[in-house]
Enzyme design. Structure first.
Site, PDB file in Angstrom:
ATOM      1  N   ARG A 168       0.844  -1.211   0.000  1.00  0.00           N
ATOM      2  CA  ARG A 168       0.000   0.000   0.000  1.00  0.00           C
ATOM      3  C   ARG A 168       0.871   1.250   0.000  1.00  0.00           C
ATOM      4  O   ARG A 168       0.551   2.239  -0.648  1.00  0.00           O
ATOM      5  CB  ARG A 168      -0.904   0.003   1.245  1.00  0.00           C
ATOM      6  CG  ARG A 168      -2.050  -0.985   1.146  1.00  0.00           C
ATOM      7  CD  ARG A 168      -2.689  -1.189   2.513  1.00  0.00           C
ATOM      8  NE  ARG A 168      -3.204   0.023   3.083  1.00  0.00           N
ATOM      9  CZ  ARG A 168      -3.267   0.272   4.392  1.00  0.00           C
ATOM     10  NH1 ARG A 168      -2.867  -0.631   5.278  1.00  0.00           N
ATOM     11  NH2 ARG A 168      -3.761   1.396   4.833  1.00  0.00           N
ATOM     12  N   LYS A 187      -3.956  -6.267  13.836  1.00  0.00           N
ATOM     13  CA  LYS A 187      -2.792  -6.349  14.730  1.00  0.00           C
ATOM     14  C   LYS A 187      -3.229  -6.301  16.195  1.00  0.00           C
ATOM     15  O   LYS A 187      -2.714  -7.032  17.036  1.00  0.00           O
ATOM     16  CB  LYS A 187      -1.833  -5.183  14.454  1.00  0.00           C
ATOM     17  CG  LYS A 187      -1.075  -5.340  13.156  1.00  0.00           C
ATOM     18  CD  LYS A 187      -0.099  -4.214  12.927  1.00  0.00           C
ATOM     19  CE  LYS A 187      -0.775  -2.938  12.508  1.00  0.00           C
ATOM     20  NZ  LYS A 187      -0.206  -2.227  11.391  1.00  0.00           N
TER      21      LYS A 187
HETATM   22  N1  URA Z   1      -1.270   2.328  10.957  1.00  0.00           N
HETATM   23  C1  URA Z   1      -1.370   1.016  10.615  1.00  0.00           C
HETATM   24  O1  URA Z   1      -0.947   0.151  11.364  1.00  0.00           O
HETATM   25  N2  URA Z   1      -1.957   0.698   9.465  1.00  0.00           N
HETATM   26  C2  URA Z   1      -2.438   1.610   8.603  1.00  0.00           C
HETATM   27  O2  URA Z   1      -2.967   1.249   7.575  1.00  0.00           O
HETATM   28  C3  URA Z   1      -2.328   2.976   8.958  1.00  0.00           C
HETATM   29  C4  URA Z   1      -1.741   3.307  10.154  1.00  0.00           C
END
Ligand code: URA
Length: 441
Positions: A168, A187
């Site tokens: 990304r 996460k």
């Molecule tokens: N922090 C993340 O961990 N992922 C994202 O997509 C944006 C900020």
């Protein structure tokens, strides 16, 4: 099932089925789906969006793409905290010891900085000897022994997010609600805490530049958390100017220590107390937010939070003496100031330019592989609303490379706007999502 059909389906604006999302995530992690097809799907998601169900299923597919952490061996309500990313955001270094000193177990995994945003793991690594990589038994054991550990995320947790985030980053598909929400929440859910406090940054130094977008993101993430059975609260906070006065790894650790000593800048102190209060309340260590705030203030004043931070540093192999002797941090050899050209009031310090300038000093990475200079960064002498007189020092830049520091100064000069009219400070805490009005009292 094949990727071409899945890309086509999303390109035409249709919802993807759970099995299609799982097919994509599992295949991409196993290197069975090439980057070009993953990029095409990301761009289709970027333009056509995902609905709530798809976003939840994407989150779950990424959450289970690797190991998940079992924190059930630690008693109490484990509370995690996450910031969507900002400039000068060292809040974790302050709220984690405060909440832990109030009895909330903190077993936290943090990330590294990328681009103009900083990362807690890099900041902690500026403490000589500090280990951010612990084996799971040591991590859990430390939380059971002293109530706190902050480490880097291991390679085995949400590998799908790791691969996709990198993709990304180079395909202009970062700032999409579903992609950000699923990345963060996969996460957080994999990391195993019972409750999650999200600091959703809002302003030109954040992915979400305005309050309405930040609210949408906060709503999506809290719904994902609640659907997964985790108490989740999002606090939307200002990122139009940097948080605090220090930007850069060791500089931010020093500012965090100063804040834990009760001598920090007012904005970072206010935010740290607010977020800690939420963590203490949802962690079951206070009966109201107000009681949480009083407890947070008490451990700051008594020095218990500072001692908790020292205890964590020592437990993870770091030199606890840094708390009293800042000369132990990595040193810079180059320093340059910028001065105010006019008299008046500081009306803007654009967080994004300051973040980029900090990156130029050597404090941040442009690519994941870059080395960083832990001593480099910026110290701001003025904040929005402050009065300045022509010739006043606005900021000092630190590093070890003259050219890099000069480039940083050039970038930062665009950040400061001085007007003749008096200016009000932007509202720091804008909104809370995920608590009833009664609970907010
Ligand atoms: N922090 C993340 O961990 N992922 C994202 O997509 C944006 C900020």
């Amino acid at each position: 099932m094949n990727m071409n059909d899945i890309i086509y389906k999303k390109r035409e604006g249709n919802s993807l089925a759970k099995e299609e999302i799982e097919y994509f995530i599992n295949g991409y992690v196993k290197d069975e789906i090439p980057d070009y097809q993953a990029s095409a799907l990301l761009m289709a998601i970027y333009f056509m969006q995902m609905d709530k169900r798809e976003t939840f299923e994407l989150t779950n597919a990424m959450r289970y793409s690797g190991d998940t952490i079992d924190l059930s061996g630690i008693s109490g309500i484990k509370v995690d905290k996450h910031s969507t990313g900002g400039v000068g955001d060292k809040t974790t270094l302050i709220v984690a010891p405060i909440a832990s000193a109030c009895g909330v177990p903190i077993a936290k995994m943090s990330g590294r900085g990328l681009g103009f945003t900083g990362g807690t793991v890099d900041k902690l690594e500026s403490i000589p000897g500090f280990r951010t990589s612990l084996e799971p038994e040591e991590f859990l054991g430390q939380v059971n022994d002293i109530g706190i550990s902050v480490i880097g995320q291991t390679a085995h947790i949400t590998p799908a997010d790791k691969k996709l985030y990198a993709l990304r980053d180079v395909t202009s598909t970062v700032d999409n609600f579903s992609l950000i929400a699923s990345s963060i929440m996969s996460k957080k859910l994999a990391a195993g805490s019972d409750a999650i406090v999200l600091d959703v940054k809002c302003g030109n130094g954040a992915f979400m530049e305005n309050l309405s977008d930040a609210t949408v993101l906060g709503n999506i993430m809290t719904e994902i958390g609640e659907s997964a059975g985790r108490k989740t609260v999002a606090v939307i906070t200002d990122m139009s100017q940097p948080l605090g006065k220090a930007i850069g790894n060791s500089l931010e650790v020093i500012e965090s220590i100063e804040t834990l000593k009760g001598k920090g800048p007012s904005d970072i102190t206010e935010l740290a107390i607010y977020l800690s209060a939420v963590m203490i309340y949802i962690g079951g260590k206070a009966d109201s937010l107000e009681e949480g705030r009083l407890k947070a203030e008490k451990v700051l004043e008594s020095g218990e939070a500072l001692e908790k931070f020292r205890e964590m540093i020592v437990a993870q192999g770091g030199q606890g003496e840094v708390i009293d002797d800042y000369s132990l941090f990595p040193r810079h050899s180059v320093q340059k100031k910028i001065l105010a050209k006019d008299s008046g009031y500081v009306s803007e310090i654009k967080a994004r330019n300051i973040g980029l300038a900090s990156q130029h000093t050597g404090a941040g990475r442009a690519t994941k592989e870059d080395d960083i200079d832990l001593s480099a960064g910026i110290y701001l002498y003025k904040k929005v609303g402050d009065r300045v007189v022509s010739g006043d020092v606005l900021a000092t830049f630190y590093g070890n490379d003259k050219l890099k520091v000069a480039n940083a100064v050039k970038e930062a000069e665009k950040a400061f706007i001085i007007t003749t009219k008096e200016v009000e400070c932007p509202l720091l805490i804008k909104k809370m999502i995920g608590m009833s009005d009664e609970q907010k009292e």
